[in-house]
Motif scaffolding. Structure first.
Motif, PDB file in Angstrom:
ATOM      1  N   GLU A   2      -1.889  10.719  -3.532  1.00 50.63           N
ATOM      2  CA  GLU A   2      -3.332  10.610  -3.752  1.00 50.63           C
ATOM      3  C   GLU A   2      -3.821  11.686  -4.713  1.00 50.63           C
ATOM      4  O   GLU A   2      -4.712  11.442  -5.535  1.00 50.63           O
TER       5      GLU A   2
ATOM      6  N   ARG B 157       0.845  -1.194   0.000  1.00 48.01           N
ATOM      7  CA  ARG B 157       0.000   0.000   0.000  1.00 48.01           C
ATOM      8  C   ARG B 157       0.886   1.251   0.000  1.00 48.01           C
ATOM      9  O   ARG B 157       1.704   1.449   0.891  1.00 48.01           O
TER      10      ARG B 157
ATOM     11  N   SER C 238      -3.738   4.613  -3.626  1.00 43.62           N
ATOM     12  CA  SER C 238      -4.987   5.252  -3.238  1.00 43.62           C
ATOM     13  C   SER C 238      -6.109   4.227  -3.347  1.00 43.62           C
ATOM     14  O   SER C 238      -6.066   3.190  -2.703  1.00 43.62           O
ATOM     15  N   ASP C 239      -7.117   4.468  -4.198  1.00 40.05           N
ATOM     16  CA  ASP C 239      -8.249   3.537  -4.309  1.00 40.05           C
ATOM     17  C   ASP C 239      -8.073   2.538  -5.447  1.00 40.05           C
ATOM     18  O   ASP C 239      -8.996   1.762  -5.725  1.00 40.05           O
ATOM     19  N   TYR C 240      -6.927   2.560  -6.094  1.00 42.65           N
ATOM     20  CA  TYR C 240      -6.717   1.697  -7.263  1.00 42.65           C
ATOM     21  C   TYR C 240      -5.820   0.517  -6.916  1.00 42.65           C
ATOM     22  O   TYR C 240      -4.827   0.648  -6.192  1.00 42.65           O
TER      23      TYR C 240
ATOM     24  N   SER D  41       0.722   5.286   0.092  1.00 45.14           N
ATOM     25  CA  SER D  41      -0.215   6.358   0.459  1.00 45.14           C
ATOM     26  C   SER D  41       0.542   7.657   0.706  1.00 45.14           C
ATOM     27  O   SER D  41       1.761   7.666   0.870  1.00 45.14           O
TER      28      SER D  41
END
Length: 421
Positions: A369, A362, A413-415, A364
Motif C-alpha cells: 500500500e 486483491r 490498494s484502492d486501484y 494487500s
C-alpha cells in the motif's frame, strides 16, 4: 474531569510530492530535469510535562495529526519539512498499542520525549530519476504516507507519599491542610472520585523540604476485584514510595478498617502491601476518637505498625506526621532517575497477501500500500516504474503462481487494474 485512561489516534505527516520540471532558459534548448524532492512529513512526539497531572486534555480531543511536507518545485527546490507535533502528557503516563495492548514506553521523567509516529519521506522529483539512458524522465514520486497509530494512555500518579484509607477517613482534608491542593470535600462515602496531588513545604531551620502527596480515592472491601472504583485507582499507589494509612477515629471498628485496607493492598499485589506505612489515627478533635485511641494504639503496636494520632481539621500532629514521612523517605534508597528505554514490539509482517474473490484478485499489505501510494498513474514511465517495483517485491510472480488469467481484475490498494501478461 480526571481521566485515568485515554485512547487517542495519531497520524504523522505525509511526505510532500516530488516535482516534474525541466530547466527552461534562454539559449539552453535542451535543459535537463530539475524537479525537486518533497519535504519530510512531521513526526508525532509525546513530551512529559511536569505541570500536568491528569489526562483530561484528551477528553474532548482524541485525534492528532502532524503537518505534511511541502511539495518539491522546479529549479531543484526541495519542499519544506512538516512541523513535528508535540503532545504534552503528565509524568507517569504509560503508552500502549491500543490494538495489541503491547507496552510502548513508560514516561516518568520531566522533558522525556517519545516519537510515536514517524513522518513519511518526501517523494523524489524527476531530477532523481535521470540516468544515462533516460536523461529526461517525466515521472516523480508522491510522498510516503506518515504512520498512523492507535494508542492507549494510562496514568499512574507519581508521588512520595500516597494517602490511603476507607471513604470518609479524612484523606482529602489532610491533603488540603498541608498543601495548596483543593480537593472536593464532603461527608459521604466515596467522596473523592479522582486522585489529587499536593506539595507540602516543610521548614526545619534554614533547610526546606518538599513532599509530594497523593490523595488516593477511598478503597472499599472488594476493591482489588474491581468493586466500586477501587480497582481503577489502586494502580496509582504503585508509584508512591511510602503510604500514610489514615484511619477514621470516629469509626466503630477502626482496627477492622485497618485490616480491610491492608487485605485489599495484598490482594491487588504488585508489591503494594510491602510498601512502608505510617498509620495515622485521624479525627482526634472528636471525643469518640480520643476514647478509642489508647486501645487502638496498643493493638497497632502489637501488629508492628508505626502509628500516631492526628487531627487533620485542627492540624494537630500533622506537622509531626509529615516530618516522620520525610525521615522515612530519607532512610530509603534513593530513586534511580534512569530514563526507561522504550519497549517496542516489532513484528515481522508479510510484504503482501493475495486473495481471490468473485470480483477479482486483491493484493494487500502495508508495504504494498505504501508503494502504490507513492506511485503516480499519470504517465507511462510511472506505470513502468511501478511494474518493476512489483516484480522486485514478488507480486507478479505470486499472482502468476496463484493462477491469475489474462483479463482478470487485480485490485492494488484502492486501484483497479486489468491483468495483461
Amino acid at each position: 474531569m480526571f481521566l485515568d485512561q485515554a485512547k487517542i489516534q495519531v497520524k504523522a505527516g505525509d511526505g510532500g510530492n516530488g516535482c516534474v520540471s525541466f530547466r527552461r532558459e534562454k539559449y539552453v534548448p535542451f535543459g535537463g530535469p530539475n524537479g525537486g524532492n518533497g519535504g519530510h512529513g512531521g513526526d508525532v512526539v509525546l513530551v512529559v510535562d511536569p505541570k500536568l497531572n491528569t489526562l483530561s486534555s484528551f477528553h474532548h480531543r482524541t485525534k492528532f495529526a502532524a503537518e505534511r511536507g511541502k511539495n518539491g518545485a522546479g529549479k531543484d527546490q526541495t519542499g519544506a519539512s512538516g512541523a513535528h507535533l508535540r503532545i504534552a502528557v503528565p509524568p507517569g503516563t504509560i503508552v500502549r498499542d491500543a490494538d495489541t495492548g503491547a507496552l510502548v514506553a513508560d514516561l516518568t521523567m520531566p522533558g522525556q520525549e517519545l516519537r510515536v509516529a514517524s513522518g513519511g519521506r518526501g517523494g523524489r522529483g524527476n531530477a532523481r530519476f535521470a540516468t544515462s539512458t533516460n536523461q529526461a524522465p517525466r515521472m516523480a514520486e508522491n510522498g510516503e504516507p506518515g504512520e498512523s497509530k492507535s494508542l492507549l494512555l494510562e496514568l499512574k500518579l507519581i508521588a512520595d507519599v500516597g494517602i490511603v484509607g476507607l471513604p470518609n477517613a479524612g484523606k482529602s482534608t489532610l491533603l488540603a491542610s498541608v498543601s495548596a491542593a483543593r480537593p472536593k470535600i464532603a461527608d459521604y462515602p466515596f467522596t473523592t472520585l479522582e486522585p489529587y496531588l499536593g506539595v507540602a513545604t516543610l521548614a526545619r531551620g534554614r533547610d526546606e523540604t518538599t513532599l509530594v502527596l497523593a490523595d488516593i480515592p477511598g478503597l472499599i472491601e472488594g476493591a482489588s476485584q474491581g468493586a466500586g472504583l477501587g480497582h481503577e485507582f489502586l494502580r496509582h499507589i504503585e508509584r508512591t514510595r511510602i503510604l500514610v494509612h489514615l484511619l477514621d477515629g470516629a469509626s466503630e471498628h477502626p482496627l477492622a478498617d485497618y485490616e480491610t485496607i491492608n487485605a485489599e493492598l495484598a490482594a491487588f499485589g504488585r508489591g503494594l502491601d510491602a510498601k512502608p506505612q505510617i498509620v495515622a489515627f485521624n479525627k482526634m478533635d472528636l471525643l469518640q476518637a480520643q476514647e478509642q485511641w489508647p486501645q487502638v494504639q496498643q493493638a497497632l503496636q502489637e501488629r508492628g505498625a508505626e502509628a500516631m494520632a492526628i487531627s487533620a481539621v485542627a492540624q494537630e500532629g500533622v506537622r509531626e506526621l509529615l516530618f516522620r514521612a520525610v525521615n522515612k523517605l530519607a532512610e530509603m534508597p534513593p530513586v534511580e532517575l534512569v530514563e526507561p528505554a522504550p519497549v517496542i514490539t516489532l513484528t515481522e509482517e508479510q510484504p503482501f497477501t493475495i486473495e481471490h474473490r468473485e470480483d477479482g484478485w486483491r493484493v494487500s499489505g502495508a508495504r504494498l500500500e505504501k508503494l502504490v501510494a507513492m506511485s503516480r498513474f499519470d504517465s507511462f514511465e510511472a506505470l513502468q516504474h511501478l511494474q518493476h517495483k512489483l516484480e522486485r517485491l514478488g507480486v507478479i510472480e505470486a499472482l502468476t503462481a496463484a493462477g491469475v488469467q489474462e483479463g482478470d481484475t487485480v485490485f492494488l490498494s484502492d486501484y483497479e487494474m486489468e491483468w495483461r501478461p
